[in-house]
Enzyme design. Structure first.
Site, PDB file in Angstrom:
ATOM      1  N   CYS A 184      -3.989  -3.663   6.996  1.00 41.21           N
ATOM      2  CA  CYS A 184      -4.237  -4.548   5.867  1.00 41.21           C
ATOM      3  C   CYS A 184      -4.517  -5.972   6.352  1.00 41.21           C
ATOM      4  O   CYS A 184      -3.834  -6.479   7.242  1.00 41.21           O
ATOM      5  CB  CYS A 184      -3.054  -4.542   4.915  1.00 41.21           C
ATOM      6  SG  CYS A 184      -2.850  -2.967   4.059  1.00 41.21           S
ATOM      7  N   TYR A 196       3.769   4.068  -0.457  1.00 40.81           N
ATOM      8  CA  TYR A 196       2.833   3.807  -1.543  1.00 40.81           C
ATOM      9  C   TYR A 196       2.827   4.987  -2.507  1.00 40.81           C
ATOM     10  O   TYR A 196       3.604   5.932  -2.360  1.00 40.81           O
ATOM     11  CB  TYR A 196       1.458   3.454  -0.978  1.00 40.81           C
ATOM     12  CG  TYR A 196       1.518   2.219  -0.096  1.00 40.81           C
ATOM     13  CD1 TYR A 196       2.014   1.018  -0.608  1.00 40.81           C
ATOM     14  CD2 TYR A 196       1.139   2.266   1.235  1.00 40.81           C
ATOM     15  CE1 TYR A 196       2.110  -0.113   0.191  1.00 40.81           C
ATOM     16  CE2 TYR A 196       1.230   1.133   2.046  1.00 40.81           C
ATOM     17  CZ  TYR A 196       1.719  -0.046   1.518  1.00 40.81           C
ATOM     18  OH  TYR A 196       1.831  -1.160   2.306  1.00 40.81           O
ATOM     19  N   GLY A 229      -3.120   0.495  16.071  1.00 41.84           N
ATOM     20  CA  GLY A 229      -3.204  -0.598  15.126  1.00 41.84           C
ATOM     21  C   GLY A 229      -2.984  -1.936  15.792  1.00 41.84           C
ATOM     22  O   GLY A 229      -3.916  -2.671  16.086  1.00 41.84           O
TER      23      GLY A 229
END
Length: 360
Positions: free
Chosen positions: A26, A185, A328
């Site tokens: 994100c 989520y 990541g």
């Protein structure tokens, strides 16, 4: 011949040039409309220039309430597809495969970015209602956003939102669609008994709690071309050993159920509850989850978690612990990880961009 980090891998009719994937990360860098900006083009484009085989967007919301923050990326209209199209085109132009993660934040939505404290954003300050399987379950010490417990109509709408988002993503030029069912989520909330206390056909038993994920995967698979792959990201465990929660055993069962519909399970962990107990977060600390799912569910997997060195990533592939090495934070530190890995591992036939070859 044993595969290695720079062996191509074909999923359906999409061939990935190597096993390095840029993990969804994100950026919280949109205007409050979910449209991609120059930041996304440069951020994702740099990793494609850096040699990664798959470059995946951050969690991309399938509807406005699906954003974690008002500054999250979205894909719910032609305008969103048009904004993302240059990103997919540039990534493909560097020889990488452009991929998109389709997501809904659920109860973790309507927050400020992490550097502003991840505080709840009030409705009158640009926040929005969030969706959840169970409105009375709230484990955080920050104020609740406006939460809507989903009814059957909400669920049907959500499944349609994922399918429509896949269609927009295809129009934008993406080659791989990943369903985000991890990290606390919305889809993960339905999976875990630590977040889902429903008493209808979407709560209670394993069959019921996994129903929504299976419906969403089916809808995305139907909307996505047969020759292009669909991935799913899951949290292999909630890391909540002291209560009823989602476990690695559950993940193996779910992966087995999805094996004929998805082309890879992207195996992460945690994110559901602030009480999670992360065991020894060092190198490869989540890899055993991926390895077990690969072995017991007989499905390709991507491994994450503390993968930082070329030899380490290469060993995951050579030892058949995973089919993709997904990085990541290391890609934030080094956008050119794959090119560096090719040099360190003496990989043959890995070409640098012509503009950079003088540095080789």
């Amino acid at each position: 011949m044993t595969d290695d980090l720079f062996s191509p891998r074909t999923f359906r009719e999409t061939t990935v040039p190597n096993r390095v994937m840029v993990s969804p990360m994100c950026q919280y860098s949109c205007e409050p409309d979910g449209l991609a900006t120059d930041w996304h083009l440069v951020h994702l484009g740099s990793r494609a220039v850096g040699g990664a085989g798959i470059v995946m967007t951050e969690a991309t919301a399938v509807e406005p309430r699906g954003r974690i923050t008002p500054n999250d990326l979205g894909i719910w209209s032609d305008e969103h597809a048009d904004a993302l199209a240059p990103v997919a085109e540039f990534v493909r132009g560097q020889g990488a495969v452009p991929a998109i993660q389709l997501a809904h934040a659920g109860r973790k939505g309507s927050k400020t970015p992490p550097w502003e404290g991840s505080e709840t954003v009030a409705r009158d300050e640009g926040g929005y209602e969030t969706l959840t399987p169970s409105a009375d379950v709230w484990p955080y010490d920050r104020p609740k956003p406006t939460m809507t417990e989903m009814d059957r109509d909400d669920i049907e709408t959500l499944v349609g939102d994922f399918a429509r988002a896949a269609e927009y993503a295809l129009d934008a030029g993406f080659e791989i669609a990943e369903v985000h069912a991890a990290h606390g989520y919305l889809l993960h909330e339905f999976l875990s008994p630590a977040a889902n206390d429903r008493e209808d056909e979407y709560g209670g038993s394993f069959e019921n709690r996994t129903r929504l994920v299976r419906e969403v995967v089916d809808a995305v698979r139907e909307a996505w071309p047969d020759d292009k792959p669909v991935f799913v990201r899951i949290s292999a465990t909630d890391w909540l050993p002291d209560r009823e929660s989602w476990t690695v055993d559950d993940s193996v069962r779910l992966a087995d159920r999805l094996a004929d519909r998805v082309d890879l399970v992207d195996v992460s962990a945690g994110g559901l509850h602030p009480d999670q107990q992360i065991p020894n977060p060092g190198p490869n600390y989540q890899v055993p989850y991926a390895e077990r799912i690969r072995e017991e569910a007989d499905v390709p997997v991507g491994a994450v978690g503390g993968i930082v060195e070329p030899a380490q990533a290469d060993a995951l592939i050579r030892n058949e612990r995973a089919d993709l090495a997904i990085l990541g934070r290391e890609h934030l530190r080094d956008p050119y990880f794959a090119l560096r890995a090719a040099q360190e591992l003496d990989a043959e036939d890995v070409e640098w961009p012509v503009q950079y070859r003088r540095a080789v």
